[in-house]
Design a protein around this motif. Structure first.
Motif, short mmCIF file in Angstrom:
data_model
loop_
_atom_site.label_atom_id
_atom_site.label_comp_id
_atom_site.label_asym_id
_atom_site.label_seq_id
_atom_site.Cartn_x
_atom_site.Cartn_y
_atom_site.Cartn_z
N ASN A 133 0.83 -1.21 0.00
CA ASN A 133 0.00 0.00 0.00
C ASN A 133 0.86 1.25 0.00
OD1 ASN A 133 -2.40 -1.46 0.02
ND2 ASN A 133 -2.53 -1.50 2.25
N LEU A 134 1.93 1.22 0.77
CA LEU A 134 2.86 2.35 0.80
C LEU A 134 3.55 2.51 -0.55
CD1 LEU A 134 4.07 4.54 2.61
CD2 LEU A 134 5.77 2.87 3.39
N TYR A 135 3.92 1.39 -1.15
CA TYR A 135 4.55 1.37 -2.48
C TYR A 135 3.66 2.09 -3.50
CZ TYR A 135 6.26 -0.97 -6.81
OH TYR A 135 6.73 -1.26 -8.07
N MET A 136 2.36 1.87 -3.43
CA MET A 136 1.42 2.51 -4.34
C MET A 136 1.21 3.98 -3.98
SD MET A 136 0.93 0.02 -6.36
CE MET A 136 -0.30 0.82 -7.42
N ASP A 137 1.10 4.28 -2.69
CA ASP A 137 0.86 5.66 -2.26
C ASP A 137 2.04 6.58 -2.61
OD1 ASP A 137 -1.62 5.04 -1.23
OD2 ASP A 137 -0.90 4.79 0.84
N ILE A 138 3.24 6.06 -2.47
CA ILE A 138 4.43 6.86 -2.77
C ILE A 138 4.42 7.35 -4.21
CG2 ILE A 138 6.94 6.69 -3.09
CD1 ILE A 138 7.00 4.93 -0.57
N GLN A 139 3.92 6.51 -5.12
CA GLN A 139 3.92 6.88 -6.53
C GLN A 139 3.00 8.06 -6.84
OE1 GLN A 139 3.58 3.38 -9.20
NE2 GLN A 139 4.11 2.13 -7.41
N LYS A 140 2.04 8.32 -5.97
CA LYS A 140 1.12 9.43 -6.19
C LYS A 140 1.76 10.76 -5.84
CE LYS A 140 -2.74 6.41 -4.94
NZ LYS A 140 -3.77 6.11 -3.90
N GLN A 141 2.66 10.77 -4.87
CA GLN A 141 3.25 12.01 -4.38
C GLN A 141 4.76 12.08 -4.60
OE1 GLN A 141 0.02 11.85 -0.80
NE2 GLN A 141 1.97 12.78 -0.29
N GLY A 142 5.29 11.09 -5.25
CA GLY A 142 6.72 11.03 -5.50
C GLY A 142 6.99 9.92 -6.48
N GLY A 143 7.82 8.98 -6.10
CA GLY A 143 8.08 7.90 -7.03
C GLY A 143 8.91 6.78 -6.43
N ILE A 144 8.94 5.68 -7.17
CA ILE A 144 9.78 4.52 -6.87
C ILE A 144 10.95 4.53 -7.83
CG2 ILE A 144 9.86 2.01 -6.65
CD1 ILE A 144 7.91 3.29 -4.70
N ILE A 145 12.15 4.30 -7.32
CA ILE A 145 13.36 4.35 -8.14
C ILE A 145 14.16 3.06 -7.95
CG2 ILE A 145 15.52 5.60 -8.57
CD1 ILE A 145 14.24 8.03 -7.20
N SER A 146 14.75 2.57 -9.02
CA SER A 146 15.64 1.42 -8.91
C SER A 146 16.57 1.37 -10.11
CB SER A 146 14.86 0.11 -8.81
OG SER A 146 15.75 -0.99 -8.69
N GLU A 147 17.79 0.92 -9.87
CA GLU A 147 18.70 0.69 -11.00
C GLU A 147 18.50 -0.72 -11.55
OE1 GLU A 147 22.96 0.48 -10.10
OE2 GLU A 147 22.44 0.27 -7.98
N TYR A 148 17.61 -1.48 -10.91
CA TYR A 148 17.36 -2.86 -11.34
C TYR A 148 16.05 -2.93 -12.11
CZ TYR A 148 20.90 -3.55 -7.77
OH TYR A 148 22.05 -3.47 -7.04
N GLY A 149 16.10 -3.60 -13.25
CA GLY A 149 14.95 -3.72 -14.13
C GLY A 149 13.90 -4.67 -13.59
#
Length: 373
Positions: A196-212
């Motif tokens: 749920n936090l993973y989804m909420d973060i995307q609304k006000q910021g974002g998820i970042i990774s160097e891994y595909g």
């Protein structure tokens, strides 16, 4: 999302398995990724010699991987996969690539993201700490991150259990911006309980990774991702960390990158305070209120408050009394009853009312802490 013309840059940064130093030398030689993609075996030998003249070694194994990865149909299919799942990416060769990352040792050659693109021109603070944190640590992380995010500072952390999660949650609740840097594939929520936090973060910021997509959360990925957390930040705040905490890896990287280090002090008898207290001994700035950080990140910042917390006006008199008796250390309902001279049954009604008003939390059954407001 990238246009099809960038397929060769995507290939270069994703499938060649070359680090930034090697990729830079290759581009310097071929001028553009497309020429490298269609290079003959002779040209590949020539670029290896060119790199060797610069003290850079491209191995035979890397050359073989380059040759076998040159499959346009597969690349188009993978790009379509990213587009369908709304996964964006940015490479080290793009102008929009963060300068904070570009100049560190071994910068990630590609960053995937979900949600909003990486912010530019905004101050940011990394918040890190113990996974197995205390109730006190959870509330402090939520409070500090939320208060700092309200002032327009971007909160960066790693979505791990404990302090990371509560820092993200605090920023989200405050309506601020927060970014989570993963140690696994961009499409994997780790730990799964944070979905749920993973989804909420995307609304006000974002998820970042160097891994595909699909890359599992392997142990060695996490120390690597810490360099991204520290590099993207203007300062690093540590909340509860043991003497040998993984959070201190982020601090070490931040020190190498010239970042400000902040630490929340703790009791000298608490193992979770050893790391923070040692950082303070070594010169980290003590943080006892949001203004301790904000005065460094915001020009001419002036706190309206002394750093103390205010009780919401919505509380009735009895609730105010109980609230003042609570702290960030859990108290059992019977202890609260003795301190307030209030019967258990009446006290339970008051505690329920305060929970509904989001003024208190119950980390363990019948144990209560005050929430930072």
């Amino acid at each position: 999302m990238k246009d099809e013309q960038d397929i060769y840059t995507y290939w270069l940064c994703t499938y060649t398995n070359l680090n930034y130093k090697k990729l830079s030398a290759v581009i310097e030689y071929f001028k553009c990724p497309k020429d490298f993609f269609f290079a003959s075996e002779k040209a590949l030998k020539d670029v290896k010699e060119y790199c060797r003249s610069k003290g850079i070694t491209i191995t035979d194994r890397e050359t073989a991987a380059i040759i076998t990865s040159r499959k346009p149909d597969n690349l188009k299919k993978n790009l379509s996969f990213l587009k369908e799942r709304r996964i964006g990416y940015i490479t080290v060769f793009d102008e929009a690539y963060p300068d904070k990352l570009r100049h560190i040792y071994d910068p990630p050659v590609i960053l995937y993201f979900k949600g909003n693109p990486l912010p530019f021109g905004k101050k940011s603070l990394a918040v890190v700490g113990a996974r197995n944190c205390s109730s006190y640590g959870k509330e402090i992380a939520r409070y500090l991150a939320g208060s700092i995010a309200k002032e327009g500072i971007v909160i960066i952390s790693g979505l791990a259990r404990g302090i990371d999660s509560y820092a993200h949650a605090g920023a989200v609740s405050a309506g601020g911006s927060t970014y989570a840097v993963l140690g696994c594939g961009i499409d994997i929520c780790y730990p799964a309980e944070n979905i749920n936090l993973y989804m909420d973060i995307q609304k006000q910021g974002g998820i970042i990774s160097e891994y595909g997509p699909g890359i599992k959360p392997l142990p060695y990925h996490f120390p690597m991702r810490n360099r991204i957390i520290s590099a993207l930040s203007d300062g690093i705040l540590v909340i509860e960390a043991g003497e040998k905490s993984g959070s201190l890896i982020t601090v070490d990287m931040g020190l190498d990158q010239g970042k400000n280090i902040y630490a929340v002090p703790g009791r000298i008898t608490d193992k979770l305070s050893l790391g923070c207290n040692n950082l303070i001994k070594m010169g980290a700035k003590v943080v006892t209120s949001p203004s301790d950080v904000l005065e460094d990140l915001i020009a001419c910042y002036s706190a309206d408050e002394s750093g103390q917390l205010n009780i919401k006006e919505a509380l009735v008199e009895e609730e105010r009394i109980i609230y003042q008796l609570l702290s960030l250390t859990p108290r059992h309902i019977e202890e609260i009853s003795q301190m307030s001279q209030m019967p258990i049954d009446k006290l339970m009604e008051i505690m329920l009312s305060m929970e509904l008003k989001d003024m208190v939390a119950q980390p363990l059954k019948n144990y209560y802490v005050r929430k930072q407001v």
